[in-house]
Design an enzyme around this catalytic site. Sequence first.
Site, PDB file in Angstrom:
ATOM      1  CD  GLU A 275      -6.213   3.420   6.815  1.00  0.00           C
ATOM      2  OE1 GLU A 275      -6.374   3.251   8.039  1.00  0.00           O
ATOM      3  OE2 GLU A 275      -5.627   2.581   6.092  1.00  0.00           O
TER       4      GLU A 275
ATOM      5  CG  HIS B 286      -6.034   0.679  12.681  1.00  0.00           C
ATOM      6  ND1 HIS B 286      -6.770   1.843  12.609  1.00  0.00           N
ATOM      7  CD2 HIS B 286      -5.459   0.535  11.466  1.00  0.00           C
ATOM      8  CE1 HIS B 286      -6.637   2.368  11.402  1.00  0.00           C
ATOM      9  NE2 HIS B 286      -5.838   1.599  10.685  1.00  0.00           N
ATOM     10  CD  GLU B 287      -2.842  -1.999  10.752  1.00  0.00           C
ATOM     11  OE1 GLU B 287      -3.355  -2.178   9.640  1.00  0.00           O
ATOM     12  OE2 GLU B 287      -2.436  -0.878  11.141  1.00  0.00           O
TER      13      GLU B 287
ATOM     14  CG  HIS C 265      -7.639  -1.819   7.980  1.00  0.00           C
ATOM     15  ND1 HIS C 265      -8.453  -0.855   7.436  1.00  0.00           N
ATOM     16  CD2 HIS C 265      -6.517  -1.160   8.402  1.00  0.00           C
ATOM     17  CE1 HIS C 265      -7.862   0.329   7.532  1.00  0.00           C
ATOM     18  NE2 HIS C 265      -6.688   0.177   8.119  1.00  0.00           N
TER      19      HIS C 265
ATOM     20  CD  GLU D 247      -2.801   1.323   2.395  1.00  0.00           C
ATOM     21  OE1 GLU D 247      -2.650   0.548   3.341  1.00  0.00           O
ATOM     22  OE2 GLU D 247      -3.664   2.201   2.365  1.00  0.00           O
TER      23      GLU D 247
HETATM   24  N1  PHE Z   1      -2.949   0.992   5.870  1.00  0.00           N
HETATM   25  C1  PHE Z   1      -2.074   1.096   7.008  1.00  0.00           C
HETATM   26  C2  PHE Z   1      -2.975   1.326   8.206  1.00  0.00           C
HETATM   27  O1  PHE Z   1      -3.392   2.353   8.526  1.00  0.00           O
HETATM   28  C3  PHE Z   1      -1.106   2.206   6.970  1.00  0.00           C
HETATM   29  C4  PHE Z   1      -0.042   2.079   5.953  1.00  0.00           C
HETATM   30  C5  PHE Z   1      -0.105   2.843   4.807  1.00  0.00           C
HETATM   31  C6  PHE Z   1       1.006   1.236   6.153  1.00  0.00           C
HETATM   32  C7  PHE Z   1       0.877   2.745   3.852  1.00  0.00           C
HETATM   33  C8  PHE Z   1       2.003   1.162   5.223  1.00  0.00           C
HETATM   34  C9  PHE Z   1       1.943   1.906   4.065  1.00  0.00           C
HETATM   35  O2  PHE Z   1      -3.385   0.461   8.839  1.00  0.00           O
HETATM   36 ZN    ZN Z   2      -5.482   1.741   8.743  1.00  0.00          ZN
END
Ligand code: PHE
Ligand code: ZN
Length: 854
Positions: free
Chosen positions: A323, A300-301, A304, A124
């Site tokens: 987010e 959080h993760e 997702h 990402e």
């Molecule tokens: N998507 C990740 C998060 O917020 C953040 C992230 C973005 C990590 C880009 C790495 C690179 O949980």
């Molecule tokens: Zn996130």
Amino acid sequence: MAPMDQPSAPLLTRLADYRPPDWLVPHIALNVDLDPERTRVRARLCVERRGRHGRPLILDGEELELLSLKVDGKEQPLPNHGPLTLAIAGDAATIETEVAIAPAANTRLMGLYASGGNLCTQCEPEGFRRITFFPDRPDVLARWFVRLEADAGRFPVLLSNGNPVAQGILEGGRHYAEWDDPHPKPSYLFALVAGKLRPFRDRFTTRSGRSVDLAIWVAEQDVPRCAHAMDALKQAMAFDEEVYGREYDLDVFNIVAVHDFNFGAMENKGLNIFNARYVLADPATATDVDFDSISGIVAHEYFHNWSGNRVTCRDWFQLSLKEGFTVFRDQQFSASIGSPAVKRIEEARFMRSVQFAEDAGPMAHAVQPDAYLEISNFYTPTVYNKGAELIRMMHRLMGPEAFRRATDRYFAEHDGRAATIGDFLAAMGAEGLDVGRFEPWYHQKGTPRVAARLTQNGGGTVLHLAQSNPPGGEGAPPLLIPLEVALFSPEGELLAPARLVELGEWTKEIAFPDVHGPALLSINRGFTAPVRIEPAPDRATLSRLAACDDDPFARYDALQALMMSALLDSLGAGTEVGHADVVAAVRRTLEQRGQDPAFVAEAILLPSETLVGETFDEADPAAVRAAREALRRSILSGAREELWAAFHESGAPAADLSPRAKGLRRLKGVALSALMAADEHEATAAAFLMFTDADGMTDRMAALVALASSNAVERQEALKLFRQWYGNDPTLLDKWFAVQAGSGRTDTLEAVKALTADPAYDRRNPNRVRALFLSLTGNPARFHHPEAYALLADEILALDPINPQTASRLALALARWKRLIPALGLRMKAELERIAAAPGLSRDVREVVERGLG
Ligand code: PHE
Ligand code: ZN
């Protein structure tokens, strides 16, 4: 194709230009032959034309050495640069590519890279194009099959997304593993990990009876430090079932900790990759803040998995769809396992000091931005935290039941697909949200202001509210602003209990017919809206509210506003004005410490120098520091006895991680810091004793932080001991760097310069860079000096070719030059100009620098 081709010339990407993909990729099979120097990636893509058009298939690729290309089995000539553009005759085809990449040389930490002898990925937002050719955009969802091969001795563990389906031994000491992910996903959620890792294992049975094997993969010596993260994971899995009705959907859930990582963690499907500092913890090496961040980030993760993975984003302008919503979900989770009032205080403090600042500076953008140069620059407090505040407002306006019906609807309607913020709002609208009035929140940058005042007439009391757009937002419609309001008598009696006022027009009057006689206004209680309320009430009103409000958040807020007023009064007068009211309020608050020590600790904490500076159009950090230090000394001399009592009577055994024990430790630390305001020997001696005798890292760090800012003789010794004890632990060594760069001492800049030459300072490690330089930029009185600007600019220039994302983070501090008095601001601007003139700047840094200068 040359492996070193540069990213194409800077070009804005605009939301208005969004077009759905011309080609879909229903399936991808990936074969990765891992080697740190030269990894070979073979990909087989089944592609399908979407709709009727004659446009070619375009596959993104960056820094890839293309070795072979076949379309429907036929070898093709190899183009030599840029993305692959393939004219395809039919409506479907099979594309096979083989590329070589060099993970050991990948210092950007995007794509496949090496960290501590292991290999891992970060895709990402646009890292997958650095692994193989693919339409690297989130609205192309594929079914993935992955086969990994590597040397069995160097890389005994081979992980990817989805479920493990096969593994085995190959010739020449190599082995393989195959992974199948049944859930379609975009390329940014792809991950692989190969290395010498050991699992900390557990198991979770979902509500419907699926048994999930959980594992956290770390270096052997770190296995004992995984228990807390694992607990948090299981609690988060249960929370998402209970509160959102969301179950986990694979047979395994893996987390891997790596020490080289650009952000906090990444939600790759079934294989979350974490910055190790957000996984490893035990009371001897982690502070309470670390423990809490770990729970929050693990949750959080995990969350997702639904908000981001099962339902993903159509394009990167929808970033806050996943987010903002996921931050709100992790905030709810953290509140449920800790102290809700303290959690809310921390969230509001972050919004006011960091997000409001972003919204008032050159990088200000809407929660849904409309253009970007480099999307990596938009993983911001606005997209994440203001985005979460917008979700919170909807939750509050609709109530939890309707909100839950709306999230159920959103998940059901968009499962397995890429969605937009508009889709989310439509689901909320179907359950009663007034979307037309709420939606402007997503498109407007800047912090809205609400003027609030009470008047009285024969018919009682009237609250007059008027909202105004932030500068630059002229012409935008009024926002729907939910404000929790209560009224108190000057004696502290509740006159009108808390109620939610919906301000949806420019002005509104709310009548309180039963309230006669003088009343005190308590407004935006619980920070129900991310706005500034004006004007600040007078100090007498704030003193009374700080004493009498029935809501802890509101009491905290009143005391903070009182401290802020005192500081601003001193700064305005150019001389110290009386602090008696603040001192009295602090003493009174300290008296309540038996009931809620954590709350007391947060409430008596002075507003940070950054927050005070933010209230000025052009800040003078030296003056801010002087005024704040004067207030600290007044509090010390006026509340010395209470502070010592709080220091001696607070604290708790490090092994006790209950919210109350954390609160007692926090209060002890805050009391110590207040006691150190004048470098008195009794205090520095107590700090040193607390440092050496601490039974855990929370107390030890609190003491070290206090000593590091002091002129105490014990200071050097404490820093030396800390390095001796913990120099081999990267996370603690980061703290050692950070504490020195955050020190209030006048020689801090010299210390930072010396630390850049320390053998442990490694520019390729983002945690180390941030520990040193973000601690300096977060230390206004010591950062705002022309020499510090030059030092930072040098670092940015040296770092940009290595890791542009981290370089661009550092550049944000310089881009804010207009918010400083000209004597400083112009020197910052000169450094920005020096950076802008450097050849070969990354898009990441260029965007920040150009916005800063623009
Ligand atoms: N998507 C990740 C998060 O917020 C953040 C992230 C973005 C990590 C880009 C790495 C690179 O949980
Ligand atoms: Zn996130």
